[in-house]
Design a protein around this motif. Structure first.
Motif, PDB file in Angstrom:
ATOM      1  N   UNK A 199       4.588   4.457   5.180  1.00 27.91           N
ATOM      2  CA  UNK A 199       3.753   5.599   4.809  1.00 27.91           C
ATOM      3  C   UNK A 199       3.111   5.334   3.458  1.00 27.91           C
ATOM      4  N   UNK A 200       1.814   5.597   3.376  1.00 29.55           N
ATOM      5  CA  UNK A 200       1.080   5.445   2.120  1.00 29.55           C
ATOM      6  C   UNK A 200       1.032   6.781   1.383  1.00 29.55           C
TER       7      UNK A 200
ATOM      8  N   UNK B  14       0.808  -1.212   0.000  1.00 32.90           N
ATOM      9  CA  UNK B  14       0.000   0.000   0.000  1.00 32.90           C
ATOM     10  C   UNK B  14       0.847   1.271   0.000  1.00 32.90           C
ATOM     11  N   UNK B  15       2.098   1.182  -0.386  1.00 31.04           N
ATOM     12  CA  UNK B  15       2.950   2.375  -0.383  1.00 31.04           C
ATOM     13  C   UNK B  15       2.465   3.418  -1.385  1.00 31.04           C
ATOM     14  N   UNK B  16       1.731   3.000  -2.433  1.00 28.32           N
ATOM     15  CA  UNK B  16       1.205   3.941  -3.422  1.00 28.32           C
ATOM     16  C   UNK B  16      -0.316   4.061  -3.346  1.00 28.32           C
TER      17      UNK B  16
ATOM     18  N   UNK C 254      -5.450  -1.407   6.603  1.00 23.03           N
ATOM     19  CA  UNK C 254      -4.678  -2.159   7.603  1.00 23.03           C
ATOM     20  C   UNK C 254      -3.610  -1.284   8.241  1.00 23.03           C
ATOM     21  N   UNK C 255      -3.188  -1.655   9.421  1.00 23.60           N
ATOM     22  CA  UNK C 255      -2.189  -0.868  10.148  1.00 23.60           C
ATOM     23  C   UNK C 255      -0.796  -1.267   9.688  1.00 23.60           C
TER      24      UNK C 255
ATOM     25  N   UNK D  62       0.695  10.899   2.790  1.00 22.04           N
ATOM     26  CA  UNK D  62       1.520  12.075   2.455  1.00 22.04           C
ATOM     27  C   UNK D  62       0.641  13.252   2.080  1.00 22.04           C
ATOM     28  N   UNK D  63      -0.359  13.005   1.237  1.00 23.75           N
ATOM     29  CA  UNK D  63      -1.220  14.103   0.782  1.00 23.75           C
ATOM     30  C   UNK D  63      -2.030  14.676   1.936  1.00 23.75           C
ATOM     31  N   UNK D  64      -2.628  13.809   2.740  1.00 27.16           N
ATOM     32  CA  UNK D  64      -3.477  14.281   3.826  1.00 27.16           C
ATOM     33  C   UNK D  64      -2.678  15.001   4.905  1.00 27.16           C
TER      34      UNK D  64
END
Length: 451
Positions: free
Chosen positions: A302-303, A163-165, A297-298, A307-309
């Protein structure tokens, strides 16, 4: 005579009964069952052993038809798939003589009496064979001993997702098939028709993903305690639809950041308006971040959406800090101006005209009216007289009349400029350009990297 008649009646009734029983057709089901068992020789062989036991590995071909891809779960990191799993092999013990060379088809009841491959799904969490209205199992036997074994299965298997991207990601999931008991020396699993062994229903679709590609692979798997096994792979690639997340995450976050910029155009003295606007945007961004993380999922990395949020959250938080700085500097500036104004008032209260240019000073008696005082613009300049020199008239007053209209206009302009500086601050002016510019640059870099 009576007993003789009764005997004849009973004799004829028994004769008719025997005749009717003799004319009754035989039980086709029982005779067919006996013929089938004898034809396949099920009772003549030990089907607990594989075909050609003790000889070379028996080849078992496999093909799969995917009926539906039911769900993809990011939280549990798994997927659910319903498929038709078919096996092909040859068992000479089931060969039979046939003049028409036609196969015989059976349901799941015969499967329990013969040997079938023990294929299972690796990394499966849950799986079951459909049993409505009966077990969805089909067995087809050909005269030369070739067997087709088909079953309808729903399986939930693990899928290691990255889920990195996220949510601009693509996921590749794999369904793995393998024999549980037989190594590659006893059973050789292979795709029956290569890449064409996998067929997909054209109606398969997912709400969040676009199915890009299905393909098959195979390789050997090694277990240290049991040996080498043939393993078959069904690989499929999924690309996530971004439009849902644009509406639910990116657009609201962007709007909250833009809403926080409204504070720069509000009067800096409107403390409740600017403070409430800043706190509202900060709390809304916190709610958006919490909602996104609740459905994920935990993971320990960083996803992309994080970064955006979080950058958007920092922009909103900085807008609140910007007003705190403006309010503090305004307070310091007003305190400094108040001190200067009080000092100027004290200096102007002294009877001195040395610092006043183009003014005229006159001695007025207390009996003059205010209108007469305003009409004294043409009087000649007279020096101020100390109070001790005129002891008789204590009602005299000193009036300073400004004779220059230019100084009045300059003073009005200075008051207007002071009011403008009070309504806005230099930090607000710069923030109106710096904040939007920096956020636009961030968006350009973000979307160019992740798209």
């Amino acid at each position: 005579i009576t007993n003789y008649k009764h005997f004849l009646i009973m004799f004829f009734c028994d004769f008719e009964t025997r005749s009717s029983l003799a004319k009754k057709p035989p039980d086709v089901t029982k005779s067919r069952r006996l013929k089938t068992e004898q034809l396949l020789k099920v009772d003549d062989h030990d089907f607990t052993m594989r075909p050609a036991f003790g000889g070379p590995a028996i080849p078992v071909g496999v093909d799969v038809q995917v009926e539906s891809l039911d769900s993809i779960s990011e939280v549990d990191m798994d997927f659910t798939m319903t498929l038709y799993l078919r096996h092909y092999w040859k068992d000479e013990r089931l060969s039979f003589a046939s003049t028409t060379n036609k196969s015989m088809t059976f349901d799941g009841r015969l499967v329990k009496k013969i040997w079938v491959p023990d294929v299972f799904f690796v990394h499966s969490k849950r799986s079951f064979i459909h049993d409505t209205t009966t077990e969805n199992i089909m067995l087809r036997v050909f005269p030369d001993g070739h067997v087709l074994y088909s079953l309808r299965v729903t399986v939930t298997a693990a899928c290691n997702m990255d889920f990195s991207r996220f949510p601009l990601d693509s996921q590749t999931c794999t369904l793995e098939l393998e024999s549980y008991a037989y190594t590659d020396e006893d059973l050789m699993l292979y795709w029956k028709s290569g890449d064409e062994s996998l067929s997909i229903d054209d109606k398969i679709s997912l709400s969040q993903f676009l199915i890009q590609k299905f393909h098959t692979t195979s390789r050997l798997a090694f277990y240290s305690s049991t040996g080498w096994y043939n393993r078959l792979y069904i690989n499929f690639t999924l690309h996530r639809h971004i439009f849902f997340f644009l509406l639910q995450t990116y657009f609201p976050a962007t709007l909250m950041v833009m809403l926080s910029w409204v504070s720069f155009w509000i009067d800096r003295r409107a403390v409740p308006a600017r403070v409430s606007l800043g706190i509202t945007t900060v709390l809304t961004m916190s709610t958006i971040i919490t909602g996104v993380n609740a459905s994920m999922p935990r993971v320990s990395y960083i996803k992309a959406v994080d970064i955006y949020l979080w950058v958007s959250f920092v922009f909103v938080f900085l807008s609140v800090l910007e007003y705190a700085a403006v309010n503090y500097l305004t307070t310091v500036q007003e305190r400094r101006e108040r001190k200067l104004r009080d000092r100027a008032v004290r200096e102007q209260s002294l009877p001195c005209t040395c610092s006043m240019s183009h003014t005229r000073t006159m001695m007025l008696d207390g009996s003059y009216s205010e209108a007469d005082t305003n009409s004294l613009a043409g009087y000649t300049e007279a020096p101020m007289v100390p109070e001790d020199v005129v002891p008789e008239k204590q009602e005299h007053m000193v009036v300073h009349l400004s004779m220059s209209s230019e100084s009045t206009i300059t003073k009005k302009k200075g008051i207007r400029a002071l009011r403008i500086m009070q309504n806005t601050h230099a930090i607000d002016k710069y923030s109106r350009m710096i904040f939007p510019g920096a956020y636009i640059i961030f968006n350009i870099i973000y979307w160019s990297v992740y798209c």
